[in-house]
Write an enzyme that holds these catalytic residues in place. Structure first.
Site, PDB file in Angstrom:
ATOM      1  CG  ASP A   1      -0.335  -0.095   2.745  1.00 15.79           C
ATOM      2  OD1 ASP A   1       0.512  -0.906   2.958  1.00 15.79           O
ATOM      3  OD2 ASP A   1      -1.419   0.708   3.163  1.00 15.79           O
TER       4      ASP A   1
ATOM      5  CD  GLU B   1       3.381  -1.366   7.265  1.00 19.17           C
ATOM      6  OE1 GLU B   1       3.463  -1.100   8.618  1.00 19.17           O
ATOM      7  OE2 GLU B   1       3.675  -0.569   6.781  1.00 19.17           O
TER       8      GLU B   1
ATOM      9  NE  ARG C   1      18.399  -5.465  18.035  1.00 16.40           N
ATOM     10  CZ  ARG C   1      18.799  -4.698  18.844  1.00 16.40           C
ATOM     11  NH1 ARG C   1      19.979  -3.919  19.026  1.00 16.40           N
ATOM     12  NH2 ARG C   1      19.034  -5.564  20.650  1.00 16.40           N
TER      13      ARG C   1
END
Length: 367
Positions: free
Chosen positions: A67, A124, A163
């Protein structure tokens, strides 16, 4: 990879808002079919395609969000948005292009083991996000691991941020409604000024992080709006505060929510008024699994600069997938010559990063 830039530029011109990605879906479906794959719609405007190597191995899912944002583009690019008031200002066009580039590499016969699922996810940017609908539609069925990335204008091309553990935060929304007693501006003693109370609540909320949350535990309480009153000579009866809370642990999230309700209520009571907190949990914290992350880091370090960034207080609904399956999410350096922040109408990426995104995903599955 000239085609990956073509994919990105074509998608950049047709941005669509959450759950309205119909042209985007059609483009992705046709592009995958042109490569010889058999994609299918999912979760309304999403797309999923399965690619089997014919060799034993795990099923690995890669996700791209689809989106755009409600912004009028001001980049001046020759391939700028053709949809007024909508723009790809966060890199989602690049995310889709990277996934299409991976599909193209696999169509050319790049060797891998097991199965690959490419998931193009709508919505999202708009909580509760499209990830939940994708999961409800079965996108994780049979999947062993999940991976995603975000183009990151803050890192130079060639640098990857990855990470283990917390990568992005719980991203919650709140609203505080203050109800006092309105009246004439010349007689404040006969009122309970909702605007004054709201202002005091905003100030008092800042003590939560400084005086209630443990000093080494990250937390953010941001008041984004305060609205109240109608004209200059009337004391407002009602005011409203909205904002966001960012945390990593469920314990801190619950603590902040509890303290917000307490501060709002007691501050209002002090002046004979009332305040109600409406708290809406948003995307959960994005937590990278230890083993897949370390494995991915080792492969990426063979050709890229890999750093372990401080966790971002931004939110990302890829977190939902990681609540169900092990995997990882990284930041892919894409700093352009002139850097503007994500969600800016001037936002751009360095397209040299796109091929590196394909390489990053390829390193998960390469034989």
């Amino acid at each position: 990879m000239a085609s990956i830039i073509e994919f990105r530029r074509a998608l950049h011109q047709i941005p669509e808002l959450a759950f309205h990605e119909t042209q985007t879906q059609a483009y992705v479906l046709q592009t995958l079919r042109n490569m010889g794959w058999d994609p299918r719609p999912i979760a309304g405007t999403g797309v999923v395609v399965d690619i089997d190597s014919g060799r034993p191995g795990p099923t690995v899912m890669f996700r791209a969000d689809m989106d755009g944002l409600p912004l009028t583009e001001e980049t001046g690019l020759a391939f700028a948005s053709r949809h007024p008031g909508v723009m790809h200002a966060c890199g989602h066009d690049g995310h889709m292009a990277i996934l299409l580039g991976l599909a193209e590499r696999l169509a050319e016969g790049a060797p891998f083991q097991g199965r690959v699922r490419l998931a193009f996810q709508p919505a999202e940017e708009r909580p509760p996000g499209g990830a939940l609908q994708m999961i409800e539609a079965g996108v994780l069925d049979g999947v062993d691991e999940v991976y995603g990335l975000h183009l990151w204008a803050g890192f130079p091309v060639g640098t990857i941020g990855l990470r283990p553990g917390p990568m992005m935060a719980n991203a919650d929304e709140f609203r505080i409604v203050v109800t006092g007693r309105g009246g004439h501006g010349s007689q404040p003693e006969a009122t309970a000024d909702a605007v004054l109370l709201a202002s005091q609540i905003v100030v008092n909320l800042q003590t939560i992080v400084s005086r209630r949350v443990p000093a080494l535990e990250p937390a953010v309480v941001t008041c984004g709006t305060i609205q109240g009153g109608h004209t200059f000579n009337i004391i407002a009866e009602r005011a409203e505060i909205t904002g966001t809370v960012r945390t990593f642990s469920a314990e801190t999230q619950a603590l902040v929510r509890q303290e917000m309700a307490h501060i709002a209520r007691t501050t209002a009571l002090l002046y004979g008024a009332d305040a109600e907190l409406v708290y809406n949990p948003g995307y959960p914290a994005l937590i990278n699994a230890e083993e897949p992350t370390r494995r991915w880091q080792a492969r990426l370090r063979e050709w890229a600069t890999v750093v372990e960034p401080e966790p971002s207080m931004g939110g990302e609904d890829f977190a939902y997938y990681l609540h169900h399956r092990p995997g990882a999410f990284l930041f892919l350096g894409a700093r352009p010559d002139v850097e503007y922040p994500h969600h800016s109408p001037h936002f751009q990426i360095n397209e040299d990063a796109l091929a590196l995104g394909v390489e990053a995903f390829w390193n998960v599955i390469r034989a």
